[in-house]
Write a protein that holds these residues in place. Structure first.
Motif, mmCIF file in Angstrom:
data_model
loop_
_atom_site.group_PDB
_atom_site.id
_atom_site.type_symbol
_atom_site.label_atom_id
_atom_site.label_comp_id
_atom_site.label_asym_id
_atom_site.label_seq_id
_atom_site.Cartn_x
_atom_site.Cartn_y
_atom_site.Cartn_z
ATOM 1 N N ARG A 44 0.818 -1.220 0.000
ATOM 2 C CA ARG A 44 0.000 0.000 0.000
ATOM 3 C C ARG A 44 0.846 1.261 0.000
ATOM 4 N NH1 ARG A 44 -3.397 -0.638 5.209
ATOM 5 N NH2 ARG A 44 -1.786 -2.172 5.404
ATOM 6 N N ALA A 47 2.556 1.668 -3.414
ATOM 7 C CA ALA A 47 1.580 2.082 -4.420
ATOM 8 C C ALA A 47 1.224 3.557 -4.259
ATOM 9 C CB ALA A 47 0.321 1.219 -4.336
ATOM 10 N N LEU A 52 -0.006 4.894 -7.701
ATOM 11 C CA LEU A 52 -0.703 3.799 -8.373
ATOM 12 C C LEU A 52 -1.968 3.474 -7.587
ATOM 13 C CD1 LEU A 52 2.376 1.551 -9.132
ATOM 14 C CD2 LEU A 52 1.025 2.830 -10.780
ATOM 15 N N PRO A 53 -3.068 3.230 -8.262
ATOM 16 C CA PRO A 53 -4.328 3.001 -7.559
ATOM 17 C C PRO A 53 -4.426 1.642 -6.869
ATOM 18 C CG PRO A 53 -4.650 2.771 -9.920
ATOM 19 C CD PRO A 53 -3.241 3.245 -9.703
ATOM 20 N N SER A 54 -3.604 0.682 -7.284
ATOM 21 C CA SER A 54 -3.733 -0.676 -6.761
ATOM 22 C C SER A 54 -2.413 -1.174 -6.181
ATOM 23 C CB SER A 54 -4.168 -1.611 -7.893
ATOM 24 O OG SER A 54 -4.027 -2.948 -7.514
ATOM 25 N N SER A 55 -2.481 -1.681 -4.970
ATOM 26 C CA SER A 55 -1.277 -2.264 -4.379
ATOM 27 C C SER A 55 -0.970 -3.619 -5.010
ATOM 28 C CB SER A 55 -1.420 -2.389 -2.866
ATOM 29 O OG SER A 55 -2.508 -3.221 -2.530
ATOM 30 N N GLY A 56 -1.979 -4.245 -5.625
ATOM 31 C CA GLY A 56 -1.753 -5.522 -6.299
ATOM 32 C C GLY A 56 -0.771 -5.412 -7.444
ATOM 33 N N TYR A 57 -0.762 -4.283 -8.115
ATOM 34 C CA TYR A 57 0.163 -4.077 -9.221
ATOM 35 C C TYR A 57 1.612 -4.049 -8.735
ATOM 36 C CZ TYR A 57 2.262 -2.157 -13.437
ATOM 37 O OH TYR A 57 3.056 -1.961 -14.533
ATOM 38 N N SER A 59 2.935 -5.983 -6.531
ATOM 39 C CA SER A 59 3.401 -7.386 -6.521
ATOM 40 C C SER A 59 3.899 -7.800 -7.893
ATOM 41 C CB SER A 59 2.262 -8.321 -6.101
ATOM 42 O OG SER A 59 1.866 -8.059 -4.796
ATOM 43 N N THR A 60 3.184 -7.381 -8.929
ATOM 44 C CA THR A 60 3.584 -7.690 -10.303
ATOM 45 C C THR A 60 4.910 -7.021 -10.635
ATOM 46 O OG1 THR A 60 1.275 -7.908 -10.970
ATOM 47 C CG2 THR A 60 2.882 -7.531 -12.730
#
Length: 89
Positions: A44, A47, A52-57, A59-60
């Motif tokens: 978080r 991001a 960036l809007p997503s913390s999931g990105y 990880s990528t």
């Protein structure tokens, strides 16, 4: 994460704003990787700092950077310089 971004921007000789505003690319990927692996920040936090809007990105980005670092000696060298700059800050 502010220090990570400053260290990476300094290493690449770009403005902090450029790093935060650029979409994609090695610079942001490396900043995310250093934030996760060296600064031990939460996804978080990384991001938010990279806007960036997503913390999931994140990880990528970290996974992609791991893969590129495993095979790219130049990127390894750049990452080392950015990490050194972070620790000197």
């Amino acid at each position: 994460m502010k220090r990570v971004i400053e260290a990476v921007a300094e290493t690449f000789e770009i403005e902090v704003a450029t790093l935060r505003e650029t979409h994609g690319g090695v610079v942001r990927m490396l900043a995310a990787w250093i934030g996760w692996n060296e600064a031990v920040l939460r996804l978080r936090e990384i991001a938010a700092a990279l806007r960036l809007p997503s913390s999931g990105y994140i990880s990528t980005l970290v996974r992609e950077c791991d893969e590129q670092l495993a095979r790219d000696k130049l990127l390894q060298s750049i990452a080392g310089r950015a990490i050194d700059a972070l620790h000197l800050a």
